[in-house]
Design a protein around this motif. Sequence first.
Motif, short mmCIF file in Angstrom:
data_model
loop_
_atom_site.label_atom_id
_atom_site.label_comp_id
_atom_site.label_asym_id
_atom_site.label_seq_id
_atom_site.Cartn_x
_atom_site.Cartn_y
_atom_site.Cartn_z
N THR A 8 -1.61 23.00 -16.89
CA THR A 8 -2.88 22.33 -17.15
C THR A 8 -2.88 21.75 -18.56
N SER A 11 -6.32 19.78 -23.25
CA SER A 11 -7.62 19.13 -23.43
C SER A 11 -8.58 19.47 -22.30
N THR A 12 -8.03 19.89 -21.17
CA THR A 12 -8.87 20.32 -20.04
C THR A 12 -9.27 21.78 -20.20
N VAL A 13 -8.34 22.60 -20.69
CA VAL A 13 -8.62 24.02 -20.86
C VAL A 13 -9.60 24.26 -22.00
N PRO A 15 -11.92 21.88 -23.79
CA PRO A 15 -12.50 20.54 -23.96
C PRO A 15 -13.30 20.35 -25.24
N ASN A 22 -2.76 15.95 -27.54
CA ASN A 22 -3.51 16.32 -26.34
C ASN A 22 -2.68 16.31 -25.06
N GLU A 25 0.87 20.65 -22.01
CA GLU A 25 0.44 21.39 -20.83
C GLU A 25 0.81 22.85 -20.98
#
Length: 345
Positions: A8, A11-13, A15, A22, A25
Motif C-alpha cells: 500500500t 500516502s494512503t496509509v 494521509p 510519496n 509502498e
Amino acid sequence: MTISYELTPISTVFPKINFNVNDIEVKVGTNAPSVPLNPFYVPQADVLEDLLVELSLPADGALGLVGETGTGKTEMVRYLSHYLRQRLATVQIHCALRPEQIEGGMELRVKNGCSVSEYVEQAVVDCYRNGGIIFFDEIDKASPELSASLHAVIDNKPWTLSNGTVVTPHPDTRVIVAANTIGDGASNRYITSQQLDSAIRSRISWTRLHYPTADVEIDIIRNQFSQIPLSLASEMVKLANALRDALLGVDRLDNAQDPVGEPFSTRTLVKWCSRVVGYRKSKTLLQAFYKAFLNGVSSDDHEIIIGIVQRVLTEEKMNSTLEAIAEKAPRPVRGTAVRPSEMAS
C-alpha cells in the motif's frame, strides 16, 4: 498463525502526513490493528518517513531508534504497528534477562481436567516465524550473553532456540530495537546501558529521535489539555527546551559545558500539564512543576533548574494557579487565528 499483507502507498496509509517521497509502498496487514492507537501521540514526520523507507527495503538487519528518554521511541513503534496492521511482539530488555526467557518455557496447562506441564513459546518466537514486528526495547541494556543470542534474530537468519528448535523468519518479519545509546558504553546519564559488541551494532540501521519541535509539543498539549491557554502552553514548551539546552547544549549535540543531569522529556512535559490541570485551583504552576519533575531531581541540580524556570516564567506566573492564569488569558477574536509557531517565538 501466518499474517497476510498487502502493498500500500504510504500516502494512503498516512494521509495526514506530508512526506517528501510519496511513491513508497509498505506492507499493510489485512487484519484489524492489534495495537490500540494513542490519540494524543504526534509522530515526528521525518523519522516516520525514514522508518517507512527502511521497512520498504529487503530485511538486512534491525531498524534502530536511539534518543533521549521520552522522545517517543516506543510510541513510534506502536504507531507503526497500528497503522501497518502488523502484529507487535515487545521484549523489555534488562541486564538480568536470559536468552531462554524470551524464547519460551514450561507452563502448567489444564488438559482433560488434569494439570500438565508443557513447553510454551513466547509471542516473539511466533512473530518471528509467522510475520509481524518484533520490538526489543532498551537493547543497550542487554547482557553480553543475551546480545550474542540475538545475532541471528537481528540479522534475519534462522534462529536456533535454547531447546534446539530452529525458527526460520517469515519474509514479512521485521525487527526494531530502541535504546538511549547506540551501545558504545559512553553515557554518563544512562549508567545501566551496556556496551554492545560491534557485531550486533553493525547489524542495526540507526535512526536518531530528537525532542519534538515547539509547534508539535504545543499541539500535544493543546490536544490533550484544552484547559491550558495557548500562551501558557507556549511558555511551558519554552521552559522544556531551555532545560534541554542545559542538558545537551543549545545545538543538542550533548556538549553542554556543565550539564544539568536530568532530562526533561515530552513525557515529563505532559505530566506537568496533567498536574497543572488536576490542581488547577489549589496548586501553582511551580508547585505542579515540583510534583511532576523537580521532586525527583538530585539536589545538586535544584538551584540551576529553578534559575532556568525564573528566566523563562515570571514570578507572578510561577505562583499562579491555572484557574487564575486562564481568567487573565486573552480570548480569541472571531475570524482571527494565532499560529503555535508565533506563540512559541
